[in-house]
Design an enzyme around this catalytic site. Structure first.
Site, PDB file in Angstrom:
ATOM      1  N   CYS A 195       0.865  -1.175   0.000  1.00 13.69           N
ATOM      2  CA  CYS A 195       0.000   0.000   0.000  1.00 13.69           C
ATOM      3  C   CYS A 195       0.898   1.220   0.000  1.00 13.69           C
ATOM      4  CB  CYS A 195      -0.848   0.035   1.263  1.00 13.69           C
ATOM      5  SG  CYS A 195      -1.818  -1.464   1.505  1.00 13.69           S
ATOM      6  N   ARG A 227       1.580   1.370  -6.205  1.00 13.58           N
ATOM      7  CA  ARG A 227       1.869   0.486  -5.071  1.00 13.58           C
ATOM      8  C   ARG A 227       0.644  -0.308  -4.620  1.00 13.58           C
ATOM      9  NH1 ARG A 227       6.517   1.784  -2.172  1.00 13.58           N
ATOM     10  NH2 ARG A 227       5.565   0.875  -0.328  1.00 13.58           N
ATOM     11  N   TRP A 231      -3.896  -1.997  -1.227  1.00 14.41           N
ATOM     12  CA  TRP A 231      -3.910  -3.282  -1.928  1.00 14.41           C
ATOM     13  C   TRP A 231      -4.325  -4.286  -0.860  1.00 14.41           C
ATOM     14  CZ3 TRP A 231      -0.487  -7.729  -1.850  1.00 14.41           C
ATOM     15  CH2 TRP A 231      -0.746  -8.634  -2.894  1.00 14.41           C
ATOM     16  N   ASN A 273       0.856   0.380   6.080  1.00  8.28           N
ATOM     17  CA  ASN A 273       1.337  -0.538   5.048  1.00  8.28           C
ATOM     18  C   ASN A 273       2.015  -1.696   5.767  1.00  8.28           C
ATOM     19  OD1 ASN A 273       2.414  -1.672   2.663  1.00  8.28           O
ATOM     20  ND2 ASN A 273       4.276  -0.449   2.844  1.00  8.28           N
ATOM     21  N   GLY A 274       1.664  -2.934   5.419  1.00 13.81           N
ATOM     22  CA  GLY A 274       2.306  -4.082   6.062  1.00 13.81           C
ATOM     23  C   GLY A 274       1.302  -4.887   6.857  1.00 13.81           C
ATOM     24  N   GLU A 293       8.899 -15.820 -18.725  1.00 13.04           N
ATOM     25  CA  GLU A 293       8.694 -14.385 -18.539  1.00 13.04           C
ATOM     26  C   GLU A 293       7.674 -13.844 -19.551  1.00 13.04           C
ATOM     27  OE1 GLU A 293       9.191 -12.310 -16.352  1.00 13.04           O
ATOM     28  OE2 GLU A 293       9.050 -10.371 -17.328  1.00 13.04           O
ATOM     29  N   LYS A 345       4.096 -11.969 -18.688  1.00 12.84           N
ATOM     30  CA  LYS A 345       3.688 -10.662 -19.219  1.00 12.84           C
ATOM     31  C   LYS A 345       2.295 -10.760 -19.846  1.00 12.84           C
ATOM     32  CE  LYS A 345       5.866  -8.716 -17.498  1.00 12.84           C
ATOM     33  NZ  LYS A 345       6.900  -9.033 -16.605  1.00 12.84           N
ATOM     34  N   GLU A 369      -0.395 -11.115 -16.957  1.00 13.87           N
ATOM     35  CA  GLU A 369      -0.708  -9.990 -16.082  1.00 13.87           C
ATOM     36  C   GLU A 369      -1.156  -8.753 -16.853  1.00 13.87           C
ATOM     37  OE1 GLU A 369       2.478  -8.578 -13.581  1.00 13.87           O
ATOM     38  OE2 GLU A 369       3.952  -8.941 -15.138  1.00 13.87           O
ATOM     39  N   HIS A 406       5.714 -34.561 -23.836  1.00 19.66           N
ATOM     40  CA  HIS A 406       5.424 -35.238 -22.562  1.00 19.66           C
ATOM     41  C   HIS A 406       4.115 -34.747 -21.944  1.00 19.66           C
ATOM     42  CE1 HIS A 406       9.316 -37.121 -22.801  1.00 19.66           C
ATOM     43  NE2 HIS A 406       9.877 -35.944 -22.980  1.00 19.66           N
ATOM     44  N   LYS A 415       2.556  -3.479  -7.305  1.00 18.54           N
ATOM     45  CA  LYS A 415       3.909  -3.445  -7.866  1.00 18.54           C
ATOM     46  C   LYS A 415       4.862  -4.345  -7.090  1.00 18.54           C
ATOM     47  CE  LYS A 415       7.242  -2.078 -10.517  1.00 18.54           C
ATOM     48  NZ  LYS A 415       7.352  -2.848 -11.760  1.00 18.54           N
TER      49      LYS A 415
HETATM   50  O1  M6R Z   1      10.291  -6.025  -6.857  1.00 16.62           O
HETATM   51  P1  M6R Z   1      10.571  -7.467  -7.177  1.00 16.62           P
HETATM   52  O2  M6R Z   1      11.477  -7.635  -8.349  1.00 16.62           O
HETATM   53  O3  M6R Z   1      11.049  -8.249  -5.990  1.00 16.62           O
HETATM   54  O4  M6R Z   1       9.154  -8.057  -7.576  1.00 16.62           O
HETATM   55  C1  M6R Z   1       9.001  -9.424  -7.801  1.00 16.62           C
HETATM   56  C2  M6R Z   1       7.664  -9.744  -8.434  1.00 16.62           C
HETATM   57  O5  M6R Z   1       6.613  -9.419  -7.562  1.00 16.62           O
HETATM   58  C3  M6R Z   1       7.471  -9.001  -9.757  1.00 16.62           C
HETATM   59  O6  M6R Z   1       8.487  -9.303 -10.659  1.00 16.62           O
HETATM   60  C4  M6R Z   1       6.121  -9.369 -10.380  1.00 16.62           C
HETATM   61  O7  M6R Z   1       6.118 -10.713 -10.753  1.00 16.62           O
HETATM   62  C5  M6R Z   1       5.853  -8.463 -11.572  1.00 16.62           C
HETATM   63  N1  M6R Z   1       4.502  -7.991 -11.528  1.00 16.62           N
HETATM   64  C6  M6R Z   1       6.058  -9.145 -12.860  1.00 16.62           C
HETATM   65  O8  M6R Z   1       5.825  -8.310 -13.942  1.00 16.62           O
END
Ligand code: M6R
Length: 595
Positions: free
Chosen positions: A2, A27, A74, A100-101, A472, A476, A479, A495, A590
């Site tokens: 957050c 955030r 969040w 936050n937390g 990766e 992408k 998400e 397999h 994020k």
């Molecule tokens: O800040 P970080 O690199 O530790 O974040 C790790 C993941 O949460 C981050 O890469 C997440 O998977 C992204 N949304 C991917 O695009």
């Protein structure tokens, strides 16, 4: 995660808070709220939705007063509802809190407070902080004494800002970020420099286990005091924050995500420039570790970079490193001791799982070398060596430029490990030029996204070092464009996954002309025979591809970096085709600061 913010100073607080929240919305963005204090009276407005929506509906920026707090959420404790949105007032309204937390012992504290007559109107752990502060305030003394008593009771990892009825702000930091922006007679308390960068570039990074109070000063301005959790006075330096944060606007770009994808040619040139000697120091740790005792960890995109590190470091540096997903770290057969080394990759440096892995490594006596983008992050502070990705603030929730910066950082560390043997690793200028070339092909990718707008399943395949790129790429697509996508090691097709291939499917083959090429082409033919459409990401054309996405050839070690760029663009344009907001994918934040 957050975002939290507080302001006390000569100006109207609410508009400043709302601007700061807009900047920090990446955030967390499911709900938002602001509370201000004016003439001893608190005003509070909050709601579910983005900052601009809730502001328009509830007039957050019109709240009166020169002191206030704000929050974007969040959801972790409790659903996305107005009742759960912050700020949270205590039973009597004497204290309001943004947080936050996580407060781990919130249930126990809540039970005791309820038994003492305090009422709760949300499912959050935050409300426990405001009620506990009220209870501790009623025990005597002022906001400072209440903070000391309350902080002694809280367990967990958190940062919060509390606003007291007399207009005093108090903020505490325990393993979650809290930064003070120092203005003229004004202070801003924020999770992120982006929350106050428009107001000032002077900042104090609050120490872990410190709290601050901001109260009306004698000369009309606000007065800041810093304490340890036990109430003993502490001193912290004012530092200048980087000017680049002030440029964190979309500029001519429609979205931050596109801007960040397009920044990659420059970003890859700057990797490590803010931490001279760090690549060599990380390499020295790795070289000094006994065989089999070097691990590399990360989450999400950063974990995919860790998978690339395994290939690059063995092939070009002769060092075996074992990748472990940070969330799996506690459940994996990791054997670490004083000779071990953990390489931790994290853009934010605040991901709870990564910090947990680093903490476990430290506890075993191992050394931690981290590669982070946020230099003052918790992970950076807990590492023995810190290398900067130095790619500038990444606001889009999907990691793009931080991924290519991580791959470049891996090259630099490997070059230092290899001393004299890393000649096959590409030079930064060559990587930068290759990415620029990829970005020139945007029109074709846009057309491909239009063609794919109704697709429901995409399978991305690659072998060897190209499998992490396939993973990766799938991440992408998931998400950003909400498409079901899977990254599959090419050799596994027969397999099991072959059963899924039919006319409704797109298969993306990551297929440069290296040792994986022929086998990946064979796989493409098998898929095509089942009716699926084939997108080949390759430096060589093939008749099996329905669509060919051309990447530059010639430099094997540069392939992983160039391969991901067209898929980042594809996922971005597919998100637009589907009317999804690429900067703020649903349900995501994020960085994930809770386990
Ligand atoms: O800040 P970080 O690199 O530790 O974040 C790790 C993941 O949460 C981050 O890469 C997440 O998977 C992204 N949304 C991917 O695009």
């Amino acid at each position: 995660m957050c975002s939290i913010i507080g302001y006390a100073g000569p100006a109207g607080a609410a508009p400043i808070l709302v601007r700061g929240l807009r900047r920090m919305e990446y955030r967390g963005y499911d709900s938002v709220g602001v509370a201000t204090s004016s003439g001893g009276k608190m005003s509070l407005e909050k709601g579910v939705g983005r900052v601009s929506e809730v502001n328009e509906a509830r007039g957050l920026d019109a709240l009166p007063g020169t002191v206030g707090i704000g929050h974007t959420r969040w959801a972790t404790h409790g659903g996305v509802t107005r009742a759960n949105a912050h700020p949270h007032s205590s039973s009597s309204g004497a204290v309001a809190v943004v947080h936050n937390g996580i407060i781990e012992n919130f249930a126990e504290l809540r039970e005791a407070l309820e038994a003492g007559g305090f009422s709760f109107s949300s499912e959050t752990d935050t409300e426990v902080i405001s009620n506990q502060l009220q209870s501790d305030l009623e025990a005597g003394g002022g906001p400072k004494e209440a903070m000391v008593r309350t902080l002694a009771r809280l367990r967990g990892r958190y940062a919060f800002v509390a606003m007291f009825g007399d207009g005093t702000l108090a903020a505490a930091r325990f393993h979650r970020p809290l930064i003070v922006g120092v203005g003229r007679g004004a202070y801003l308390l924020s999770s992120d420099v982006l929350g106050f960068v428009e107001q000032t570039d002077d900042a104090i990074y609050v120490g872990n286990g410190d709290f601050v109070t901001v109260s009306p000063g004698a000369g009309g301005g606000a007065e800041l005091r810093v304490f340890g959790f036990d109430g003993s006075p502490a001193r912290r330096q004012v530092t200048k924050i980087s000017k680049e944060f002030a440029d964190t606007y979309k500029g001519e770009y429609a979205h931050f995500t596109l801007k960040e994808i397009c920044e990659q040619p420059d970003a890859v040139l700057r990797v490590g420039a803010n931490t001279p000697g760090a690549a060599a120091a990380a390499a020295a740790l790795v070289r000094g570790a006994p065989a089999g005792s070097v691990y590399v960890t990360g989450s999400g995109t950063s974990y995919n970079a860790a998978l690339v590190a395994k290939h690059v470091m063995l092939r070009h540096g002769g060092v075996r490193v074992e990748p472990i997903m940070s969330s799996e770290f506690p459940h994996s057969p990791v054997s670490m001791d004083g000779g071990s080394v953990l390489l931790a990759l994290s853009q934010s440096g605040e991901t709870a799982d990564v910090i947990g892995a680093a903490a476990a490594a430290k506890e075993a006596g191992a050394r931690v070398a981290s590669v982070v983008n946020v230099m003052n992050s918790s992970l950076a502070q807990e590492s023995d060596v810190v290398m900067g990705m130095n790619c500038g603030p990444e606001i889009g929730v999907a990691a793009t430029k931080s991924f290519t910066a991580q791959l470049r950082a891996i090259h630099e560390v490997t070059r230092e490990i290899a001393v004299g043997r890393g000649g096959h690793l590409p030079r930064p200028g060559a990587v930068s030029a290759a990415i620029s070339g990829m970005l020139e092909g945007q029109a074709g990718i846009k057309a491909l996204a239009r063609e794919m707008r109704d697709v429901s399943d995409v399978y991305v395949m690659g072998r060897g070092v190209h499998y992490p790129i396939a993973a990766e790429a799938a991440l992408k697509l998931k998400e950003l464009a909400y498409v079901h996508a899977e990254g599959i090691p090419g050799g596994e097709l027969k397999h099991g996954p072959l059963a899924l291939m039919d006319e409704g499917v797109y298969a993306v083959m990551i297929n440069p002309t290296d040792s994986t090429h022929a086998a990946t082409l064979t796989g493409a033919r098998e898929i095509k025979a089942r009716g699926a459409r084939i997108i080949g990401v390759s430096d060589a054309r093939s008749d099996v591809y329905d669509r060919w996405v051309r990447i530059p050839g010639g430099d094997e070690a540069a392939y992983p970096v160039t391969e991901i760029v067209p898929i980042q663009l594809l996922a971005y344009y597919l998100a637009l085709e589907k009317d999804a907001d690429p900067d703020y994918p649903r349900n995501l934040a994020k960085s994930v600061t809770v386990e």
